[in-house]
Design a protein around this motif. Structure first.
Motif, short mmCIF file in Angstrom:
data_model
loop_
_atom_site.label_atom_id
_atom_site.label_comp_id
_atom_site.label_asym_id
_atom_site.label_seq_id
_atom_site.Cartn_x
_atom_site.Cartn_y
_atom_site.Cartn_z
N LEU A 7 0.84 -1.20 0.00
CA LEU A 7 0.00 0.00 0.00
C LEU A 7 0.87 1.25 0.00
O LEU A 7 2.00 1.24 0.46
CB LEU A 7 -0.96 0.02 1.19
N PHE A 8 0.29 2.31 -0.56
CA PHE A 8 0.94 3.61 -0.52
C PHE A 8 0.47 4.31 0.75
O PHE A 8 -0.72 4.51 0.94
CB PHE A 8 0.58 4.45 -1.76
N GLU A 9 1.41 4.66 1.60
CA GLU A 9 1.07 5.34 2.85
C GLU A 9 1.02 6.85 2.67
O GLU A 9 0.34 7.55 3.41
CB GLU A 9 2.06 4.96 3.94
N LYS A 10 1.77 7.34 1.68
CA LYS A 10 1.76 8.78 1.42
C LYS A 10 2.09 9.03 -0.04
O LYS A 10 3.02 8.45 -0.59
CB LYS A 10 2.79 9.49 2.31
N GLU A 13 4.48 4.82 -9.73
CA GLU A 13 3.79 5.95 -9.10
C GLU A 13 4.50 7.27 -9.41
O GLU A 13 3.84 8.29 -9.64
CB GLU A 13 3.68 5.74 -7.59
N VAL A 14 5.82 7.28 -9.41
CA VAL A 14 6.57 8.50 -9.74
C VAL A 14 6.26 8.91 -11.19
O VAL A 14 6.07 10.09 -11.48
CB VAL A 14 8.08 8.31 -9.51
N THR A 15 6.19 7.94 -12.08
CA THR A 15 5.87 8.24 -13.47
C THR A 15 4.47 8.84 -13.58
O THR A 15 4.25 9.83 -14.28
CB THR A 15 5.98 6.98 -14.34
N LYS A 54 7.59 -5.38 7.88
CA LYS A 54 7.13 -4.27 7.04
C LYS A 54 8.36 -3.59 6.46
O LYS A 54 9.29 -3.24 7.18
CB LYS A 54 6.34 -3.27 7.89
N VAL A 55 8.35 -3.38 5.15
CA VAL A 55 9.43 -2.69 4.46
C VAL A 55 8.81 -1.46 3.79
O VAL A 55 7.84 -1.58 3.05
CB VAL A 55 10.10 -3.59 3.40
N THR A 56 9.36 -0.29 4.08
CA THR A 56 8.83 0.95 3.53
C THR A 56 9.91 1.66 2.73
O THR A 56 11.04 1.83 3.21
CB THR A 56 8.33 1.89 4.66
N LEU A 57 9.56 2.06 1.52
CA LEU A 57 10.42 2.87 0.68
C LEU A 57 9.84 4.28 0.68
O LEU A 57 8.65 4.47 0.42
CB LEU A 57 10.45 2.35 -0.77
N ILE A 58 10.67 5.25 0.99
CA ILE A 58 10.24 6.65 0.99
C ILE A 58 11.09 7.39 -0.04
O ILE A 58 12.31 7.51 0.14
CB ILE A 58 10.39 7.29 2.38
N ALA A 86 5.57 7.33 -0.21
CA ALA A 86 5.93 6.30 0.77
C ALA A 86 5.13 5.05 0.45
O ALA A 86 3.89 5.06 0.42
CB ALA A 86 5.63 6.77 2.19
N LEU A 87 5.83 3.98 0.18
CA LEU A 87 5.24 2.71 -0.22
C LEU A 87 5.65 1.64 0.78
O LEU A 87 6.84 1.50 1.07
CB LEU A 87 5.72 2.34 -1.62
#
Length: 139
Positions: free
Chosen positions: A14-17, A104-106, A48-52, A66-67
Motif C-alpha cells: 500500500l501507498f502510505e503517502k 507511481e513517480v511516473t 514491514k518494508v517501507t520505501l520513501i 511512501a510505499l
C-alpha cells in the motif's frame, strides 16, 4: 530441481503517502531524488518494508511517495538465520517494491507542463551494499 519458491512472500502492499507540491513552472533543471528504506519486524516471521522517495526539482516541484510492503516468511521444514532474513528483506523485498514506486513517480510526473520522470532500474544489491541500508541518492 527441487522447490525453488522463495520463502519471502509479499502479503500486502500500500501507498502510505503520496504528496506533490508544485512550486513553479516547467524548467530545465535536474530532478534530484533520495530514497530511504525502513525495515521493521511486526511479529515473528512478518515484517514491514517501507520505501520513501523524496523528489525535488528546483523552482518546479517537490514530491514524496511512501510505499509499504508487508512480507511473511514461509518456513516449512527450514529455518532462517537472522542474516538470511535480513538479506531477504534488505535486498529482495526492496527489489519487489521498486517497480510499484517507479510506476507511481511516473504517474505523478506525467502531468501537463512537466517532464515525465521514469526512474531507471536500480541495482538494489549494489545500492544497499554501498549505502549501508540508509539513504540512496540519485539524480
Amino acid at each position: 530441481m527441487g522447490n525453488i519458491e522463495s520463502v519471502l512472500k509479499l502479503e500486502r502492499i500500500l501507498f502510505e503517502k503520496i504528496a506533490f507540491n508544485r512550486t513553479g513552472m516547467k524548467n530545465n533543471k535536474e530532478t534530484e531524488f533520495s530514497i530511504r528504506i525502513q525495515i521493521g519486524k511486526i511479529k515473528e516471521n512478518f515484517s514491514k518494508v517501507t520505501l520513501i522517495l523524496l523528489g525535488h526539482k528546483e523552482k518546479e516541484y517537490d514530491l514524496e511517495v511512501a510505499l509499504s510492503g508487508f512480507f511473511s516468511f514461509r518456513l516449512d521444514e527450514e529455518t532462517l538465520e537472522k542474516e538470511e532474513e535480513e538479506m531477504l528483506l534488505n535486498k529482495n523485498a526492496v527489489a519487489i517494491l521498486m517497480p510499484y514506486l517507479r510506476s507511481e513517480v511516473t504517474l505523478l510526473t506525467a502531468q501537463p507542463e512537466m517532464d515525465c520522470v521514469v526512474l531507471p532500474p536500480f541495482n538494489i544489491n549494489r545500492m544497499m551494499d554501498q549505502n549501508n541500508h540508509n539513504e540512496i541518492k540519485t539524480t
